[in-house]
Design a protein around this motif. Sequence first.
Motif, PDB file in Angstrom:
ATOM      1  N   PRO A  27       0.827  -1.212   0.000  1.00 38.36           N
ATOM      2  CA  PRO A  27       0.000   0.000   0.000  1.00 38.36           C
ATOM      3  C   PRO A  27       0.862   1.264   0.000  1.00 38.36           C
ATOM      4  O   PRO A  27       1.928   1.297   0.630  1.00 38.36           O
ATOM      5  CB  PRO A  27      -0.803  -0.120   1.309  1.00 38.36           C
ATOM      6  CG  PRO A  27      -0.773  -1.580   1.640  1.00 38.36           C
ATOM      7  CD  PRO A  27       0.535  -2.088   1.132  1.00 38.36           C
ATOM      8  N   GLU A  28       0.412   2.278  -0.704  1.00 36.47           N
ATOM      9  CA  GLU A  28       1.165   3.526  -0.801  1.00 36.47           C
ATOM     10  C   GLU A  28       1.437   4.127   0.576  1.00 36.47           C
ATOM     11  O   GLU A  28       2.499   4.685   0.829  1.00 36.47           O
ATOM     12  CB  GLU A  28       0.408   4.531  -1.672  1.00 36.47           C
ATOM     13  CG  GLU A  28       0.414   4.203  -3.155  1.00 36.47           C
ATOM     14  CD  GLU A  28       1.820   4.176  -3.723  1.00 36.47           C
ATOM     15  OE1 GLU A  28       2.626   5.030  -3.343  1.00 36.47           O
ATOM     16  OE2 GLU A  28       2.105   3.291  -4.559  1.00 36.47           O
ATOM     17  N   ARG A  29       0.460   4.015   1.454  1.00 33.77           N
ATOM     18  CA  ARG A  29       0.619   4.570   2.806  1.00 33.77           C
ATOM     19  C   ARG A  29       1.779   3.906   3.543  1.00 33.77           C
ATOM     20  O   ARG A  29       2.560   4.568   4.224  1.00 33.77           O
ATOM     21  CB  ARG A  29      -0.684   4.388   3.580  1.00 33.77           C
ATOM     22  CG  ARG A  29      -0.675   4.994   4.972  1.00 33.77           C
ATOM     23  CD  ARG A  29      -2.033   4.853   5.626  1.00 33.77           C
ATOM     24  NE  ARG A  29      -2.014   5.333   6.997  1.00 33.77           N
ATOM     25  CZ  ARG A  29      -3.059   5.295   7.815  1.00 33.77           C
ATOM     26  NH1 ARG A  29      -4.205   4.822   7.380  1.00 33.77           N
ATOM     27  NH2 ARG A  29      -2.955   5.734   9.040  1.00 33.77           N
ATOM     28  N   MET A  30       1.909   2.588   3.364  1.00 34.28           N
ATOM     29  CA  MET A  30       2.996   1.855   4.017  1.00 34.28           C
ATOM     30  C   MET A  30       4.344   2.251   3.426  1.00 34.28           C
ATOM     31  O   MET A  30       5.331   2.436   4.149  1.00 34.28           O
ATOM     32  CB  MET A  30       2.774   0.349   3.877  1.00 34.28           C
ATOM     33  CG  MET A  30       3.752  -0.499   4.665  1.00 34.28           C
ATOM     34  SD  MET A  30       3.398  -2.277   4.529  1.00 34.28           S
ATOM     35  CE  MET A  30       1.784  -2.343   5.341  1.00 34.28           C
ATOM     36  N   MET A  35       9.523   5.021   3.992  1.00 35.70           N
ATOM     37  CA  MET A  35      10.458   6.008   3.461  1.00 35.70           C
ATOM     38  C   MET A  35      10.752   7.094   4.495  1.00 35.70           C
ATOM     39  O   MET A  35      11.888   7.554   4.627  1.00 35.70           O
ATOM     40  CB  MET A  35       9.910   6.630   2.180  1.00 35.70           C
ATOM     41  CG  MET A  35      10.926   7.499   1.432  1.00 35.70           C
ATOM     42  SD  MET A  35      12.411   6.586   0.920  1.00 35.70           S
ATOM     43  CE  MET A  35      11.775   5.591  -0.406  1.00 35.70           C
ATOM     44  N   TYR A  36       9.745   7.493   5.250  1.00 32.34           N
ATOM     45  CA  TYR A  36       9.960   8.450   6.335  1.00 32.34           C
ATOM     46  C   TYR A  36      10.914   7.868   7.384  1.00 32.34           C
ATOM     47  O   TYR A  36      11.787   8.567   7.916  1.00 32.34           O
ATOM     48  CB  TYR A  36       8.635   8.806   7.010  1.00 32.34           C
ATOM     49  CG  TYR A  36       7.754   9.741   6.214  1.00 32.34           C
ATOM     50  CD1 TYR A  36       8.266  10.521   5.174  1.00 32.34           C
ATOM     51  CD2 TYR A  36       6.389   9.855   6.494  1.00 32.34           C
ATOM     52  CE1 TYR A  36       7.461  11.368   4.445  1.00 32.34           C
ATOM     53  CE2 TYR A  36       5.572  10.710   5.763  1.00 32.34           C
ATOM     54  CZ  TYR A  36       6.119  11.456   4.738  1.00 32.34           C
ATOM     55  OH  TYR A  36       5.318  12.299   4.025  1.00 32.34           O
ATOM     56  N   PHE A 141      16.839  -1.321   1.967  1.00 31.42           N
ATOM     57  CA  PHE A 141      15.445  -0.987   2.281  1.00 31.42           C
ATOM     58  C   PHE A 141      14.862  -0.041   1.233  1.00 31.42           C
ATOM     59  O   PHE A 141      13.707  -0.182   0.817  1.00 31.42           O
ATOM     60  CB  PHE A 141      15.342  -0.361   3.676  1.00 31.42           C
ATOM     61  CG  PHE A 141      15.357  -1.368   4.791  1.00 31.42           C
ATOM     62  CD1 PHE A 141      14.314  -2.259   4.958  1.00 31.42           C
ATOM     63  CD2 PHE A 141      16.421  -1.426   5.675  1.00 31.42           C
ATOM     64  CE1 PHE A 141      14.319  -3.198   5.985  1.00 31.42           C
ATOM     65  CE2 PHE A 141      16.442  -2.360   6.708  1.00 31.42           C
ATOM     66  CZ  PHE A 141      15.389  -3.247   6.860  1.00 31.42           C
ATOM     67  N   THR A 142      15.688   0.918   0.801  1.00 34.53           N
ATOM     68  CA  THR A 142      15.226   1.855  -0.232  1.00 34.53           C
ATOM     69  C   THR A 142      14.950   1.115  -1.534  1.00 34.53           C
ATOM     70  O   THR A 142      13.976   1.420  -2.240  1.00 34.53           O
ATOM     71  CB  THR A 142      16.279   2.955  -0.464  1.00 34.53           C
ATOM     72  OG1 THR A 142      16.576   3.598   0.777  1.00 34.53           O
ATOM     73  CG2 THR A 142      15.767   4.000  -1.439  1.00 34.53           C
ATOM     74  N   SER A 143      15.782   0.113  -1.858  1.00 38.12           N
ATOM     75  CA  SER A 143      15.583  -0.678  -3.073  1.00 38.12           C
ATOM     76  C   SER A 143      14.249  -1.416  -3.047  1.00 38.12           C
ATOM     77  O   SER A 143      13.586  -1.551  -4.086  1.00 38.12           O
ATOM     78  CB  SER A 143      16.713  -1.700  -3.234  1.00 38.12           C
ATOM     79  OG  SER A 143      17.948  -1.069  -3.432  1.00 38.12           O
ATOM     80  N   LEU A 206      14.458  13.060   1.932  1.00 36.35           N
ATOM     81  CA  LEU A 206      13.688  11.822   1.893  1.00 36.35           C
ATOM     82  C   LEU A 206      12.385  11.949   2.673  1.00 36.35           C
ATOM     83  O   LEU A 206      11.348  11.414   2.271  1.00 36.35           O
ATOM     84  CB  LEU A 206      14.525  10.662   2.456  1.00 36.35           C
ATOM     85  CG  LEU A 206      15.684  10.161   1.594  1.00 36.35           C
ATOM     86  CD1 LEU A 206      16.497   9.119   2.348  1.00 36.35           C
ATOM     87  CD2 LEU A 206      15.166   9.567   0.290  1.00 36.35           C
ATOM     88  N   ILE A 207      12.447  12.674   3.783  1.00 36.64           N
ATOM     89  CA  ILE A 207      11.243  12.880   4.584  1.00 36.64           C
ATOM     90  C   ILE A 207      10.268  13.818   3.886  1.00 36.64           C
ATOM     91  O   ILE A 207       9.052  13.734   4.070  1.00 36.64           O
ATOM     92  CB  ILE A 207      11.620  13.441   5.979  1.00 36.64           C
ATOM     93  CG1 ILE A 207      12.453  12.403   6.749  1.00 36.64           C
ATOM     94  CG2 ILE A 207      10.376  13.804   6.789  1.00 36.64           C
ATOM     95  CD1 ILE A 207      13.071  12.933   8.023  1.00 36.64           C
ATOM     96  N   GLY A 208      10.821  14.695   3.041  1.00 34.71           N
ATOM     97  CA  GLY A 208       9.981  15.643   2.320  1.00 34.71           C
ATOM     98  C   GLY A 208       9.923  17.013   2.949  1.00 34.71           C
ATOM     99  O   GLY A 208       9.148  17.877   2.518  1.00 34.71           O
TER     100      GLY A 208
END
Length: 235
Positions: A27-30, A35-36, A141-143, A206-208
């Motif tokens: 899910p996009e939310r996950m 990523m945060y 993890f980013t991959s 990355l956090i935005g």
Amino acid sequence: MVLFGSIVNIVLIIVGTLIGRFLNNIPERMKETVMYGIGLAVVAIGIQMTFESTQILIVIISIVVGALIGEWMDLDGKINQLGKWLERKLPSQKQGPGIAQGFVTATLIFVVGSMAIIGAIDSGLRNDHDVLIMKGVLDGFTSIILSSTLGLGVMFAAVPVFLYQAIITLFSTQISRFVPDDLLQFFISEMTATGGLMIVGIGLNLIGITKMRVANFIPGILVVGVVVTIVHFLF
């Protein structure tokens, strides 16, 4: 083995990509939350590295002068131009994002960060692979997140990552032959702190929270070498 850190790094990128391809329905939310979390971890690592400095003024000078040089050279813009060129050269996938999109995006994230430079130099100078292994875990993890949306192109980023870090590492093994040990230790501490601030910037991106052109800070690493040498011999 002097290239151990770089090898671990690329293995974790490949493993993360393969895992991400099996988790393409995350899910996009996950994905956003993970990523945060990665961003927060990068910020924490950067802050910890910044405390290595014994002369914080050197760090400030290096960051400011490095930023001026980087903006003048437009390093960030040139890297993005390279990404667009690669996008045109590499074949696209039949479905979903093209291979080039995943390759370019992942390469910019994994290579542009100053953690790659600092970790590679640490591996060459001190045979200390901790920074590259930490980077490898973060890259892995980013991959997972990137490949779940951008496809297998993310895995191909392992090639430029290895070449880039290996060249820096092998070059760094020769530095100790020409540089006095006390100057070398002084340089390592200030370089680590300066790179730490850049890593904080990557984490905030990355956090935005920010949209810093972190690549334009990279010349600060070279400025550290110049300033540290001047301070060492004059004071």
